[in-house]
Design a protein around this motif. Structure first.
Motif, PDB file in Angstrom:
ATOM      1  N   GLY A  18      29.822  98.008 -25.892  1.00 44.30           N
ATOM      2  CA  GLY A  18      31.008  96.790 -25.992  1.00 44.30           C
ATOM      3  C   GLY A  18      31.471  96.702 -24.618  1.00 44.30           C
ATOM      4  N   TRP A  19      32.083  95.658 -23.908  1.00 45.55           N
ATOM      5  CA  TRP A  19      32.599  95.580 -22.547  1.00 45.55           C
ATOM      6  C   TRP A  19      33.246  94.923 -22.185  1.00 45.55           C
ATOM      7  CZ3 TRP A  19      27.700  93.948 -25.059  1.00 45.55           C
ATOM      8  CH2 TRP A  19      28.366  92.154 -25.729  1.00 45.55           C
ATOM      9  N   ASP A  20      33.769  94.349 -21.236  1.00 43.99           N
ATOM     10  CA  ASP A  20      35.107  93.646 -20.752  1.00 43.99           C
ATOM     11  C   ASP A  20      34.764  92.662 -21.064  1.00 43.99           C
ATOM     12  OD1 ASP A  20      37.227  96.055 -19.917  1.00 43.99           O
ATOM     13  OD2 ASP A  20      36.341  96.526 -18.468  1.00 43.99           O
ATOM     14  N   PHE A  21      35.646  91.677 -22.149  1.00 47.17           N
ATOM     15  CA  PHE A  21      35.935  90.100 -22.029  1.00 47.17           C
ATOM     16  C   PHE A  21      36.200  89.583 -21.184  1.00 47.17           C
ATOM     17  CE2 PHE A  21      36.465  86.303 -24.072  1.00 47.17           C
ATOM     18  CZ  PHE A  21      35.050  85.359 -24.234  1.00 47.17           C
ATOM     19  N   PRO A  22      35.590  88.366 -20.229  1.00 47.68           N
ATOM     20  CA  PRO A  22      36.577  88.353 -18.822  1.00 47.68           C
ATOM     21  C   PRO A  22      37.511  87.164 -19.472  1.00 47.68           C
ATOM     22  CG  PRO A  22      34.041  88.120 -17.990  1.00 47.68           C
ATOM     23  CD  PRO A  22      34.159  88.395 -19.405  1.00 47.68           C
ATOM     24  N   VAL A  23      37.570  86.281 -19.907  1.00 47.22           N
ATOM     25  CA  VAL A  23      37.591  85.187 -20.382  1.00 47.22           C
ATOM     26  C   VAL A  23      38.998  85.299 -20.627  1.00 47.22           C
ATOM     27  CG1 VAL A  23      37.410  82.399 -21.076  1.00 47.22           C
ATOM     28  CG2 VAL A  23      35.686  83.712 -20.984  1.00 47.22           C
ATOM     29  N   VAL A  24      39.612  85.522 -19.582  1.00 48.16           N
ATOM     30  CA  VAL A  24      41.634  86.077 -19.853  1.00 48.16           C
ATOM     31  C   VAL A  24      42.118  85.410 -19.238  1.00 48.16           C
ATOM     32  CG1 VAL A  24      43.189  87.514 -20.698  1.00 48.16           C
ATOM     33  CG2 VAL A  24      40.875  87.639 -21.447  1.00 48.16           C
ATOM     34  N   SER A  25      43.202  84.561 -19.653  1.00 48.69           N
ATOM     35  CA  SER A  25      43.783  83.823 -18.634  1.00 48.69           C
ATOM     36  C   SER A  25      45.399  84.375 -18.049  1.00 48.69           C
ATOM     37  CB  SER A  25      44.880  82.502 -19.468  1.00 48.69           C
ATOM     38  OG  SER A  25      45.445  83.539 -20.177  1.00 48.69           O
ATOM     39  N   GLN A  26      45.640  84.396 -16.471  1.00 46.66           N
ATOM     40  CA  GLN A  26      46.432  85.279 -15.856  1.00 46.66           C
ATOM     41  C   GLN A  26      48.156  85.680 -17.028  1.00 46.66           C
ATOM     42  OE1 GLN A  26      46.645  87.027 -13.222  1.00 46.66           O
ATOM     43  NE2 GLN A  26      44.791  87.034 -13.659  1.00 46.66           N
ATOM     44  N   GLU A  27      48.575  84.163 -18.123  1.00 47.67           N
ATOM     45  CA  GLU A  27      50.198  84.278 -18.634  1.00 47.67           C
ATOM     46  C   GLU A  27      49.339  85.491 -19.384  1.00 47.67           C
ATOM     47  OE1 GLU A  27      52.598  81.281 -21.478  1.00 47.67           O
ATOM     48  OE2 GLU A  27      50.231  80.896 -21.192  1.00 47.67           O
ATOM     49  N   GLN A  28      47.946  85.355 -20.031  1.00 56.59           N
ATOM     50  CA  GLN A  28      47.889  86.869 -21.216  1.00 56.59           C
ATOM     51  C   GLN A  28      47.838  87.859 -20.631  1.00 56.59           C
ATOM     52  OE1 GLN A  28      44.724  84.044 -22.614  1.00 56.59           O
ATOM     53  NE2 GLN A  28      44.942  84.532 -24.728  1.00 56.59           N
ATOM     54  N   ILE A  29      47.832  87.463 -19.791  1.00 54.96           N
ATOM     55  CA  ILE A  29      47.836  89.865 -19.008  1.00 54.96           C
ATOM     56  C   ILE A  29      48.821  90.056 -17.679  1.00 54.96           C
ATOM     57  CG2 ILE A  29      46.599  90.731 -16.966  1.00 54.96           C
ATOM     58  CD1 ILE A  29      43.863  88.601 -17.048  1.00 54.96           C
ATOM     59  N   ASN A  30      49.001  88.688 -17.716  1.00 57.40           N
ATOM     60  CA  ASN A  30      50.771  89.215 -17.202  1.00 57.40           C
ATOM     61  C   ASN A  30      51.929  89.291 -18.458  1.00 57.40           C
ATOM     62  OD1 ASN A  30      49.617  89.625 -14.676  1.00 57.40           O
ATOM     63  ND2 ASN A  30      50.035  87.504 -14.071  1.00 57.40           N
ATOM     64  N   VAL A  31      52.080  88.392 -18.542  1.00 54.74           N
ATOM     65  CA  VAL A  31      53.078  87.981 -19.975  1.00 54.74           C
ATOM     66  C   VAL A  31      53.270  88.658 -21.321  1.00 54.74           C
ATOM     67  CG1 VAL A  31      54.759  85.998 -21.097  1.00 54.74           C
ATOM     68  CG2 VAL A  31      53.962  86.031 -18.971  1.00 54.74           C
ATOM     69  N   TYR A  32      52.012  88.300 -21.995  1.00 55.67           N
ATOM     70  CA  TYR A  32      51.396  88.768 -23.481  1.00 55.67           C
ATOM     71  C   TYR A  32      50.824  90.394 -23.458  1.00 55.67           C
ATOM     72  CZ  TYR A  32      53.506  84.466 -24.816  1.00 55.67           C
ATOM     73  OH  TYR A  32      53.409  83.003 -24.400  1.00 55.67           O
TER      74      TYR A  32
END
Length: 233
Positions: free
Chosen positions: A121-135
């Protein structure tokens, strides 16, 4: 936090440089280096600058941060030529993506009749700042390694996309008892590898045809361990 412990850690990362070798590079005696590492005395500013240049670190990091990590938590760093392999991957973005992605890869293994699956496995970087910070979400991808016999089954390739990676060299460290304090020991394992690479002038390989990094967790003698790999030039 200890300047001496930080210096000892960086010296070991520099291809296990001895105190004598470091002393020679800085034009001081071995006893002086020993005293620095014991926090008995501190180097002059010009020597601190030389140390920062030598180990590619900041002065703030060397003097104030805690770089030292318990030796028993990790294996020695090594280099491995990973032979070519094929895999099918599944990425998840959620609050707990690791468990979701690994579970999905495990379900593939069950359908294919693989009794002892190898899952990485590995980190999947395609994540928005809203998904990270808000959710409070992040991404993770898990991959099931497929051997030649499985690949010969045409039905297997219809269910998921198969990716092929050719032979590649990796720098590797093993996290012993990865289940204990995973949010501390695993990120620090990456830090150890990146520090070693920076000090020794090793470049990470960035190629879409190659997994730039991946983890493999396994169970031995009642304990979980994790091998962490970073692709290098």
């Amino acid at each position: 936090m200890s300047f001496g412990q930080n210096l000892q850690f960086l010296r070991k990362m520099g291809n296990k440089m001895t105190q004598e070798e470091l002393a020679e590079k800085l034009g001081v005696s071995r006893q002086t280096v020993s005293k620095w590492e014991l926090d008995a005395v501190y180097p002059e500013m010009d020597k601190i600058i030389e140390l920062c240049n030598l180990f590619s670190c900041t002065m703030d990091g060397l003097v104030r941060e805690d770089m030292n990590i318990p030796d028993e938590a990790y294996s020695d760093i090594c280099f491995k030529d990973i032979e070519a392999f094929s895999y099918a991957s599944y990425a998840v973005i959620s609050r707990e993506p690791e468990e979701d992605a690994i579970r999905h890869a495990g379900q593939w293994a069950e359908k294919l009749g693989i009794s002892q699956p190898v899952i990485i496995g590995w980190d999947f970087p395609v994540v928005s700042q809203e998904q990270i910070n808000v959710y409070n979400m992040h991404g993770y991808a898990a991959a099931l390694i497929l051997d030649e016999e499985i690949l010969k089954n045409n039905a297997a390739s219809e269910e998921f996309e198969v990716t092929r990676q050719e032979k590649q060299k990796y720098i590797v460290i093993t996290v012993n008892e990865s289940g204990l304090s995973p949010f501390y020991v695993i990120p620090n394992a990456y830090k150890i590898l990146m520090t070693n690479m920076k000090i020794n002038g090793i470049k990470q390989k960035n190629d879409r045809k190659v997994l730039s990094c991946f983890e493999r967790e396994y169970y031995i003698n009642g304990k979980w361990h994790m091998d962490i790999h970073i692709a290098i030039e």
